[in-house]
Design a protein around this motif. Structure first.
Motif, short mmCIF file in Angstrom:
data_model
loop_
_atom_site.label_atom_id
_atom_site.label_comp_id
_atom_site.label_asym_id
_atom_site.label_seq_id
_atom_site.Cartn_x
_atom_site.Cartn_y
_atom_site.Cartn_z
N ILE A 1 0.72 -0.78 0.13
CA ILE A 1 0.15 0.23 0.16
C ILE A 1 1.14 1.25 0.33
N THR A 2 1.08 2.56 -1.18
CA THR A 2 1.49 3.65 -1.23
C THR A 2 0.01 4.29 -0.45
N LEU A 3 1.12 5.57 0.03
CA LEU A 3 0.10 6.18 0.09
C LEU A 3 -0.73 7.13 -1.13
N ASP A 4 -0.86 7.34 -2.05
CA ASP A 4 -1.43 7.30 -3.30
C ASP A 4 -2.57 6.44 -3.49
N LEU A 5 -2.11 5.61 -3.00
CA LEU A 5 -3.80 4.17 -3.23
C LEU A 5 -4.60 4.95 -2.08
N LEU A 6 -3.58 4.49 -1.18
CA LEU A 6 -4.23 4.27 0.53
C LEU A 6 -4.90 5.61 0.12
N LEU A 7 -4.80 6.44 -0.34
CA LEU A 7 -5.50 8.04 -0.99
C LEU A 7 -6.65 7.90 -1.68
N TRP A 8 -6.55 6.67 -3.21
CA TRP A 8 -7.52 7.03 -3.87
C TRP A 8 -8.72 5.74 -4.01
N ARG A 9 -8.18 4.80 -2.77
CA ARG A 9 -8.71 3.89 -2.07
C ARG A 9 -9.90 4.33 -1.13
N THR A 10 -9.05 5.63 -0.36
CA THR A 10 -10.36 6.60 0.67
C THR A 10 -11.63 7.10 -0.37
N TYR A 11 -11.09 8.34 -1.52
CA TYR A 11 -12.00 9.09 -1.74
C TYR A 11 -12.08 8.26 -3.07
N GLY A 12 -11.44 7.47 -3.96
CA GLY A 12 -11.73 7.13 -5.43
C GLY A 12 -11.35 8.39 -6.29
N VAL A 13 -10.24 9.51 -5.99
CA VAL A 13 -9.00 10.45 -6.96
C VAL A 13 -8.15 10.34 -6.63
N ARG A 14 -7.22 10.78 -7.91
CA ARG A 14 -5.81 11.04 -7.71
C ARG A 14 -5.13 11.86 -7.32
N GLY A 15 -4.12 12.76 -6.48
CA GLY A 15 -3.83 14.07 -7.40
C GLY A 15 -2.57 14.49 -6.42
N GLN A 16 -1.64 15.35 -6.77
CA GLN A 16 -0.44 15.61 -6.42
C GLN A 16 -0.45 16.43 -5.07
N GLN A 17 -1.64 17.34 -4.75
CA GLN A 17 -2.64 18.56 -3.33
C GLN A 17 -2.56 17.27 -3.03
N LEU A 18 -3.62 15.86 -2.92
CA LEU A 18 -4.23 15.57 -1.88
C LEU A 18 -3.03 15.07 -1.22
N VAL A 19 -1.81 14.26 -1.85
CA VAL A 19 -0.97 13.75 -1.38
C VAL A 19 0.21 14.43 -0.64
N GLU A 20 0.16 15.66 -1.28
CA GLU A 20 1.25 17.04 -0.06
C GLU A 20 0.54 17.18 1.15
N GLU A 21 -0.74 17.27 0.97
CA GLU A 21 -1.44 17.69 2.07
C GLU A 21 -1.14 16.72 2.84
N ALA A 22 -1.81 15.32 2.51
CA ALA A 22 -1.35 13.99 3.40
C ALA A 22 -0.01 13.58 4.49
N LEU A 23 1.02 14.36 3.20
CA LEU A 23 2.49 14.05 4.50
C LEU A 23 2.48 15.49 5.53
N ASP A 24 1.62 16.22 4.82
CA ASP A 24 1.62 17.77 5.96
C ASP A 24 1.40 16.72 6.72
N ALA A 25 0.09 16.48 6.67
CA ALA A 25 -0.66 16.03 8.15
C ALA A 25 -0.29 14.62 8.61
N ASN A 26 0.96 14.30 8.87
CA ASN A 26 1.62 13.11 8.94
C ASN A 26 3.01 13.33 8.87
N PRO A 27 3.89 14.00 9.60
CA PRO A 27 5.10 14.66 10.08
C PRO A 27 5.90 12.30 9.73
#
Length: 72
Positions: free
Chosen positions: A11-37
């Protein structure tokens, strides 16, 4: 903000976000990285048991594209 625990292998972060929201995007990955130091330091594939805080889905501020129909 919701939290998700990684329970599968490969499981990658991008895959985890896609399974949660059904969308992909660099902005969402960056926000997730900011929320998880420190999450970027564990590698591309998240280890089993990793707890990830999922940021809310950003609201698009763009106007929707005009609808074009062929028959009508």
């Amino acid at each position: 903000m919701e939290t998700v625990t990684v329970r599968g292998e490969g499981i990658t972060l991008d895959l985890l976000l896609w399974r949660t929201y059904g969308v992909r995007g660099q902005q969402l990955v960056e926000e997730a990285l900011d929320a998880n130091p420190g999450l970027a330091g564990v590698g591309a594939v998240l280890p089993l048991g990793t707890v990830v805080r999922i940021p809310p889905l950003p609201v698009e501020t763009r106007a929707p594209a005009p609808l074009i129909t062929l028959f009508g």
